[in-house]
Each structure stands twice: as structure tokens, then as C-alpha cells.
Scaffold this motif. Structure first.
Motif, mmCIF file in Angstrom:
data_model
loop_
_atom_site.group_PDB
_atom_site.id
_atom_site.type_symbol
_atom_site.label_atom_id
_atom_site.label_comp_id
_atom_site.label_asym_id
_atom_site.label_seq_id
_atom_site.Cartn_x
_atom_site.Cartn_y
_atom_site.Cartn_z
ATOM 1 N N VAL A 1 0.832 -1.204 0.000
ATOM 2 C CA VAL A 1 0.000 0.000 0.000
ATOM 3 C C VAL A 1 0.871 1.259 0.000
ATOM 4 O O VAL A 1 2.024 1.241 0.413
ATOM 5 C CB VAL A 1 -0.944 0.040 1.226
ATOM 6 C CG1 VAL A 1 -2.014 -1.001 1.109
ATOM 7 C CG2 VAL A 1 -0.159 -0.091 2.506
ATOM 8 N N VAL A 2 0.246 2.329 -0.503
ATOM 9 C CA VAL A 2 0.904 3.630 -0.463
ATOM 10 C C VAL A 2 0.226 4.434 0.629
ATOM 11 O O VAL A 2 -0.983 4.638 0.626
ATOM 12 C CB VAL A 2 0.758 4.365 -1.816
ATOM 13 C CG1 VAL A 2 1.512 5.684 -1.773
ATOM 14 C CG2 VAL A 2 1.264 3.500 -2.936
ATOM 15 N N HIS A 3 1.047 4.866 1.574
ATOM 16 C CA HIS A 3 0.537 5.553 2.742
ATOM 17 C C HIS A 3 0.823 7.041 2.563
ATOM 18 O O HIS A 3 1.956 7.426 2.349
ATOM 19 C CB HIS A 3 1.307 4.994 3.934
ATOM 20 C CG HIS A 3 0.732 5.334 5.245
ATOM 21 N ND1 HIS A 3 -0.350 4.685 5.753
ATOM 22 C CD2 HIS A 3 1.096 6.251 6.165
ATOM 23 C CE1 HIS A 3 -0.616 5.196 6.936
ATOM 24 N NE2 HIS A 3 0.236 6.147 7.206
ATOM 25 N N VAL A 4 -0.206 7.871 2.614
ATOM 26 C CA VAL A 4 0.007 9.298 2.403
ATOM 27 C C VAL A 4 -0.255 10.048 3.706
ATOM 28 O O VAL A 4 -1.314 9.888 4.328
ATOM 29 C CB VAL A 4 -0.924 9.841 1.285
ATOM 30 C CG1 VAL A 4 -0.685 11.331 1.079
ATOM 31 C CG2 VAL A 4 -0.695 9.086 -0.003
ATOM 32 N N GLU A 5 0.723 10.852 4.108
ATOM 33 C CA GLU A 5 0.572 11.641 5.321
ATOM 34 C C GLU A 5 0.691 13.119 4.976
ATOM 35 O O GLU A 5 1.583 13.523 4.236
ATOM 36 C CB GLU A 5 1.686 11.300 6.316
ATOM 37 C CG GLU A 5 1.266 10.371 7.428
ATOM 38 C CD GLU A 5 2.425 10.118 8.383
ATOM 39 O OE1 GLU A 5 2.941 11.101 8.937
ATOM 40 O OE2 GLU A 5 2.790 8.952 8.546
ATOM 41 N N VAL A 6 -0.224 13.928 5.498
ATOM 42 C CA VAL A 6 -0.127 15.377 5.327
ATOM 43 C C VAL A 6 -0.189 16.019 6.707
ATOM 44 O O VAL A 6 -1.066 15.658 7.510
ATOM 45 C CB VAL A 6 -1.273 15.916 4.433
ATOM 46 C CG1 VAL A 6 -1.101 17.413 4.212
ATOM 47 C CG2 VAL A 6 -1.311 15.185 3.103
#
Lengths: 126, 166
Positions: free
Chosen positions: A37-42
């Protein structure tokens, strides 16, 4: 004043050795486990998690900051960003466990995670 | 602090600021994002040897503030400040030992500059992911440090010649 002393050479060799040894110490670059999975954090918060095996384009939009993420053939890459330097756009695509692309101005971190084989590096913080 | 010292700081700060600006216009010789030669560091190193640590401290702070206000932003100021301060104090300590030449001091400063920036970025983004970037930054910093050290060495040599003549 001498231009180069033995201690300078020792210091330079020390830093070069450090640069060579650090990847082994941090156990990166060599973890070739394919991610899931690609985990995106902002802004240090989880924004979204996308599957790596589905080809798609996602726009990561928070306020006026936007980054466009392309997932293709199991490789995640940022193809567009509205930040100044565009360093994240120039970074190579990532596909293996624990590799990450960071957009400093937009505070965006895109990270590959292998759910089957979790590496140890973030086990404390996560 | 007398007038001569103040004007020395002003001239050298202006030089450092212009070099920072100039550096933005030339593309990096390596395809690594964020790599810079650190030409402004030449001025700080020269000042450290030519005028002393106090003046050099003034120049590194002034340079970071002015360059960030003119060309960067608040976040770039934080990165430059952490890198600049760490690099400055490291260089002062290394110079005090008297074991290293200007090349060693410059290399140490360059490496600490990148390390400081990465640490600040890790702190702001609250992630350890950026440490991955450290090895290549250290490698590039060593090369950049050697080049800036050489520039500082030959500049200082010529400055001393000029002082002898005049």
C-alpha cells in the motif's frame, strides 16, 4: 598554514566511511520487499492509503497545497506539485517497502508499506 | 566593536548574500535534489580565520535571515538557521583544537550544515524517513566542503599578501 594535514584526510575518510555505512545501519535501500500500500501523510496526519497494485492517479489536496500521485505498475511517483522547488516531482518512483517521497514545502510524505513484511525501522513510532 | 569591524561584517555579509543568490542560478552538477555547493560558507570560513568567531557568527546569522526573507520563506529560514548554526559552532570547535587545516574545518562545516537541515526537517515533519537522505548528503557535503575549503584557503593567502603590501 598547511593546506591539508593528516587529520583532515582522516576526517574526510571518516565522513566517507560514515556515508557508506549509514545505509547498512539504517537498513534501507536493501529491503527489496515489494510494498502493498501507499501511505500518504499530510501535516503529520494520515491522509489516505492507496493500494499499490491498482494503477491510478490521485490528487492530494489540503488547503491550497496539492500533489499529484501516480501509481503505475506497482510504482508510486509524484508527477505534479504546486510547491516551489518541485524536488518531490524529480524524485524517482518508489516501489519497495519503507521507501518514501517527501515534499517538504507541502508537508506531504508518501510512503510504501508492505503489510506482510513490516520492517523494524518504524516499529517503535508506529 | 569599532567602525572597521562593523564595515567588515557588512561587506562580508553582502558577499555571502550575493553568493547565496548567485548559487541559486547555477544548476547543481549532480542530479540530487537540494544539493548546493555552499558558496556562502566560503565567506563564513574566511571570516572565521580572518576576523574571528564573533564576526563570523554575525555574518552567518545575517546571511540566513536576509536570504530567507528575500528568496525563501519561513520554513526555509528554519532549515537554514538550524544548518547554519550547527555548522558554525562545529567549525569553531574544530578550529579551536588546532588539529585541522581550513579544509578539514570547511568539510566539517558542510557536513554539519546538511545534517542540521535534515534534523530540522525530520523534526518539523515528525518522521525518520528523511534520514534516508543523509548518506548521499554527507557524501556530497564532503566534496562541496573540500571545494569551498580550497577557495577559502587561496582567498586567505591572497588577502594576507594584500595586507603585507598595503
Amino acid at each position: 598554514m598547511k593546506i591539508l594535514r593528516k587529520t583532515d584526510i582522516a576526517l574526510i575518510i571518516f565522513f566517507i566511511l560514515l556515508a557508506i555505512c549509514l545505509p547498512f545501519m539504517l537498513n534501507i535501500y536493501f529491503d527489496s520487499t515489494k510494498g502493498d500500500v501507499v501511505h500518504v501523510e499530510v501535516d503529520n496526519e494520515v491522509y489516505a492509503t492507496y493500494p499499490l497494485n491498482v494503477d491510478a492517479t490521485y490528487v492530494i489536496q489540503v488547503d491550497d497545497r496539492s500533489n499529484t500521485l501516480l501509481i503505475q505498475n506497482g510504482v508510486a511517483k509524484i508527477i505534479d506539485a504546486n510547491c516551489q522547488d518541485k524536488l518531490c516531482v524529480h524524485q524517482a518512483g518508489i516501489s519497495t517497502n519503507n521507501r518514501a517521497i517527501v515534499c517538504l514545502p507541502n508537508h506531504v510524505i508518501i510512503e510504501i508499506i508492505s503489510e506482510t513484511n513490516q520492517s523494524t525501522i518504524d516499529s517503535i513510532s508506529s | 566593536m569599532n567602525t572597521k569591524q562593523i564595515s567588515n561584517i557588512a561587506v562580508l555579509s553582502a558577499m555571502a548574500i550575493i553568493l547565496s543568490y548567485f548559487e541559486r542560478m547555477i544548476p547543481a552538477p549532480v542530479p540530487v535534489p537540494g544539493i548546493k555547493l555552499g558558496l556562502a560558507n566560503v565567506v563564513v570560513v574566511i571570516c572565521l580565520y580572518y576576523l574571528g568567531p564573533k564576526q563570523a557568527f554575525g555574518i552567518s546569522i545575517l546571511r540566513v535571515l536576509v536570504v530567507s526573507i528575500l528568496f525563501g520563506g519561513l520554513s526555509s529560514m528554519l532549515y537554514s538557521l538550524s544548518g547554519g548554526l550547527l555548522s558554525f559552532f562545529g567549525m569553531v570547535l574544530l578550529k579551536k583544537t588546532n588539529l585541522f587545516s581550513i579544509i578539514g574545518v570547511s568539510v566539517f562545516g558542510a557536513v554539519l550544515h546538511s545534517t542540521g537541515q535534515i534534523m530540522m526537517a525530520c523534526f518539523i515533519l515528525d518522521t525518520s524517513k528523511l534520514l534516508y537522505y543523509l548518506p548521499i548528503l554527507i557524501m556530497c557535503s564532503v566534496i562541496a566542503g573540500i571545494i569551498t575549503g580550497l577557495i577559502a584557503y587561496y582567498t586567505l593567502a591572497n588577502l594576507n599578501t594584500i595586507n603585507r603590501i598595503s
